[in-house]
Design a protein around this motif. Structure first.
Motif, PDB file in Angstrom:
ATOM      1  N   PRO A 144       0.747  -1.245   0.005  1.00  0.00           N
ATOM      2  CA  PRO A 144      -0.156  -0.187   0.287  1.00  0.00           C
ATOM      3  C   PRO A 144       0.429   1.432  -0.256  1.00  0.00           C
ATOM      4  O   PRO A 144       0.109   2.291  -0.522  1.00  0.00           O
ATOM      5  CB  PRO A 144      -0.838   0.102   1.001  1.00  0.00           C
ATOM      6  CG  PRO A 144       0.150  -1.350   2.227  1.00  0.00           C
ATOM      7  CD  PRO A 144       0.687  -2.232   1.490  1.00  0.00           C
ATOM      8  N   ASN A 145       2.008   1.469   0.307  1.00  0.00           N
ATOM      9  CA  ASN A 145       3.029   2.961   0.224  1.00  0.00           C
ATOM     10  C   ASN A 145       2.807   2.777  -1.471  1.00  0.00           C
ATOM     11  O   ASN A 145       3.209   4.117  -1.490  1.00  0.00           O
ATOM     12  CB  ASN A 145       4.215   1.855   0.824  1.00  0.00           C
ATOM     13  CG  ASN A 145       5.108   1.107  -0.128  1.00  0.00           C
ATOM     14  OD1 ASN A 145       4.343  -0.142  -0.685  1.00  0.00           O
ATOM     15  ND2 ASN A 145       5.904   1.141   0.694  1.00  0.00           N
ATOM     16  N   ALA A 148       0.199   4.766  -1.763  1.00  0.00           N
ATOM     17  CA  ALA A 148      -0.370   6.028  -0.847  1.00  0.00           C
ATOM     18  C   ALA A 148       0.253   7.288  -1.978  1.00  0.00           C
ATOM     19  O   ALA A 148      -0.076   8.496  -0.882  1.00  0.00           O
ATOM     20  CB  ALA A 148       0.597   6.152   0.145  1.00  0.00           C
ATOM     21  N   ALA A 183     -13.061   3.572   2.330  1.00  0.00           N
ATOM     22  CA  ALA A 183     -12.191   4.630   3.301  1.00  0.00           C
ATOM     23  C   ALA A 183     -12.620   4.836   4.858  1.00  0.00           C
ATOM     24  O   ALA A 183     -13.652   5.223   4.814  1.00  0.00           O
ATOM     25  CB  ALA A 183     -11.758   5.304   2.241  1.00  0.00           C
ATOM     26  N   SER A 184     -11.701   4.784   5.697  1.00  0.00           N
ATOM     27  CA  SER A 184     -12.331   5.292   6.880  1.00  0.00           C
ATOM     28  C   SER A 184     -10.406   5.867   7.497  1.00  0.00           C
ATOM     29  O   SER A 184      -9.447   5.541   7.128  1.00  0.00           O
ATOM     30  CB  SER A 184     -12.044   4.365   7.658  1.00  0.00           C
ATOM     31  OG  SER A 184     -11.218   2.622   7.826  1.00  0.00           O
ATOM     32  N   ARG A 186      -8.441   7.961  10.951  1.00  0.00           N
ATOM     33  CA  ARG A 186      -8.611   8.250  12.549  1.00  0.00           C
ATOM     34  C   ARG A 186      -6.973   9.048  12.806  1.00  0.00           C
ATOM     35  O   ARG A 186      -6.015   9.340  11.774  1.00  0.00           O
ATOM     36  CB  ARG A 186      -8.718   6.641  13.463  1.00  0.00           C
ATOM     37  CG  ARG A 186      -7.472   5.939  12.543  1.00  0.00           C
ATOM     38  CD  ARG A 186      -8.098   4.148  12.925  1.00  0.00           C
ATOM     39  NE  ARG A 186      -7.211   3.528  12.447  1.00  0.00           N
ATOM     40  CZ  ARG A 186      -6.417   2.766  13.272  1.00  0.00           C
ATOM     41  NH1 ARG A 186      -5.591   3.149  14.833  1.00  0.00           N
ATOM     42  NH2 ARG A 186      -5.214   1.865  12.864  1.00  0.00           N
ATOM     43  N   ARG A 218     -16.338   7.611   8.564  1.00  0.00           N
ATOM     44  CA  ARG A 218     -16.256   6.862   6.711  1.00  0.00           C
ATOM     45  C   ARG A 218     -16.389   7.605   5.296  1.00  0.00           C
ATOM     46  O   ARG A 218     -17.426   8.353   5.189  1.00  0.00           O
ATOM     47  CB  ARG A 218     -17.349   5.762   7.528  1.00  0.00           C
ATOM     48  CG  ARG A 218     -16.950   4.553   8.425  1.00  0.00           C
ATOM     49  CD  ARG A 218     -17.997   3.676   7.785  1.00  0.00           C
ATOM     50  NE  ARG A 218     -19.125   4.089   8.394  1.00  0.00           N
ATOM     51  CZ  ARG A 218     -19.331   4.250  10.149  1.00  0.00           C
ATOM     52  NH1 ARG A 218     -18.492   3.739  10.823  1.00  0.00           N
ATOM     53  NH2 ARG A 218     -20.582   4.718  10.743  1.00  0.00           N
ATOM     54  N   ILE A 255      -3.991   8.134  10.264  1.00  0.00           N
ATOM     55  CA  ILE A 255      -3.927   6.895   9.543  1.00  0.00           C
ATOM     56  C   ILE A 255      -5.578   6.510   8.782  1.00  0.00           C
ATOM     57  O   ILE A 255      -6.390   6.592   8.885  1.00  0.00           O
ATOM     58  CB  ILE A 255      -4.112   6.256  10.426  1.00  0.00           C
ATOM     59  CG1 ILE A 255      -3.125   5.899  10.881  1.00  0.00           C
ATOM     60  CG2 ILE A 255      -4.462   4.227  10.131  1.00  0.00           C
ATOM     61  CD1 ILE A 255      -2.550   5.659  12.674  1.00  0.00           C
ATOM     62  N   LEU A 256      -5.063   6.916   6.803  1.00  0.00           N
ATOM     63  CA  LEU A 256      -6.218   6.770   5.602  1.00  0.00           C
ATOM     64  C   LEU A 256      -6.423   4.655   5.627  1.00  0.00           C
ATOM     65  O   LEU A 256      -4.966   4.496   5.717  1.00  0.00           O
ATOM     66  CB  LEU A 256      -6.218   7.049   4.647  1.00  0.00           C
ATOM     67  CG  LEU A 256      -7.270   7.178   3.840  1.00  0.00           C
ATOM     68  CD1 LEU A 256      -8.657   7.410   4.474  1.00  0.00           C
ATOM     69  CD2 LEU A 256      -6.869   7.906   2.539  1.00  0.00           C
ATOM     70  N   GLU A 257      -7.452   4.363   5.878  1.00  0.00           N
ATOM     71  CA  GLU A 257      -7.705   2.870   5.055  1.00  0.00           C
ATOM     72  C   GLU A 257      -8.615   2.696   4.577  1.00  0.00           C
ATOM     73  O   GLU A 257      -9.655   3.305   4.825  1.00  0.00           O
ATOM     74  CB  GLU A 257      -7.618   2.332   6.995  1.00  0.00           C
ATOM     75  CG  GLU A 257      -6.338   2.287   7.409  1.00  0.00           C
ATOM     76  CD  GLU A 257      -5.943   1.299   8.834  1.00  0.00           C
ATOM     77  OE1 GLU A 257      -6.135   0.631   9.886  1.00  0.00           O
ATOM     78  OE2 GLU A 257      -7.245   1.866   9.540  1.00  0.00           O
ATOM     79  N   GLY A 258      -8.144   1.802   3.681  1.00  0.00           N
ATOM     80  CA  GLY A 258      -9.553   1.766   2.497  1.00  0.00           C
ATOM     81  C   GLY A 258      -9.193   0.265   1.692  1.00  0.00           C
ATOM     82  O   GLY A 258      -7.594  -0.090   2.051  1.00  0.00           O
TER      83      GLY A 258
END
Length: 263
Positions: A144-145, A148, A183-184, A186, A218, A255-258
């Motif tokens: 994922p980097n 990103a 995508a979420s 925090r 979200r 931190i963005l996750e998805g």
């Protein structure tokens, strides 16, 4: 200032005095994925080269023990592998067997049971090596980097009024047309603190609410969005003045996750 997490997302933390290093070998797949590219390519090349040399040596040893090398000109003699006349040809036959090339010049005969067993063993082991190494390369390429690189955060965070409420805000956007599914986001406040009992906790982590209660964390990230943290009684910035905010030593990690839609 020395950062806890760099701008490119890399954690600026080095583990020292690690004694139980054998634990890295128990999860060898993750260890290989975490290696730098030059070491991963070296392991990739060695994995194939060592297996080819190992089985090539066994093919040569079988031909040597059966006496095939002593009957190279004897057309009445049935060797284990036709046209195998030395270690180089045994090495080439090993490559042909594991990569399923099959040139046809060197071929195993039905008068060599140990060769048939070795052929099956190398075919199975070769498939396992292919699956393991190709899997490592695929996971490393799709880390994922790399994705990103096209996620852009605002250079600065601001504190301003929004709907008559004081908020800490920053912006995030995606440059690609392919969406990030589910995508979420925090945020963590990294700051050293001292407890009421006098215990000093370095790099203490505190959650910053960016809409967890309302579902605003979200994201539907098809256009740049402004992420807001309301500074209320529950916020760690509630008792911090503007002057103290400029002087304090802290860091906010977002931190963005998805999941990537394409993969």
């Amino acid at each position: 200032r020395q950062r806890y997490v760099e701008k490119d997302g890399k954690c600026n933390v080095q583990h020292g005095n690690v004694r139980e290093t054998y634990r890295y070998l128990t999860d060898i797949f993750t260890t290989l994925v975490d290696l730098k590219w030059r070491f991963s390519l070296l392991v990739f090349i060695l994995a194939y080269a060592v297996t080819w040399l190992f089985f090539g040596l066994i093919w040569w040893f079988i031909a040597y023990r059966r006496g095939d090398l002593d009957h190279l000109e004897d057309h009445a003699w049935t060797p284990c592998v036709n046209n195998l006349n030395g270690f180089v040809s045994a090495f080439l036959f090993s490559i042909e067997t594991e990569t399923t090339i099959g040139y046809g010049h060197r071929v195993i005969t039905d008068k060599c049971p140990e060769g048939i067993v070795l052929l099956l063993l190398q075919a199975i082991l070769g498939s396992m090596v292919n699956a393991f190494m190709v899997g490592c390369m695929f996971v490393k390429i799709s880390q994922p980097n790399k994705r990103a690189e096209t996620l852009v955060f605002s250079s600065h965070a601001v504190v301003s009024l929004r709907d008559d409420r004081l908020c800490l805000m920053f912006r995030v956007g995606d440059l690609r047309d392919s969406h990030i599914v589910e995508a979420s986001i925090r945020a963590k406040l990294i700051k050293s603190k001292q407890t009421q009992e006098g215990e000093f906790i370095p790099l203490d982590q505190t959650d910053l609410s960016v809409g967890f209660e309302t579902g605003d964390d979200r994201l539907f990230l098809v256009s740049p969005l402004i992420i807001s943290h309301e500074i209320d009684e529950r916020s760690p910035f509630w008792d911090v003045s503007r002057h103290q905010l400029e002087k304090d030593d802290f860091e906010i990690v977002v931190i963005l996750e998805g999941m990537v839609e394409a993969t």
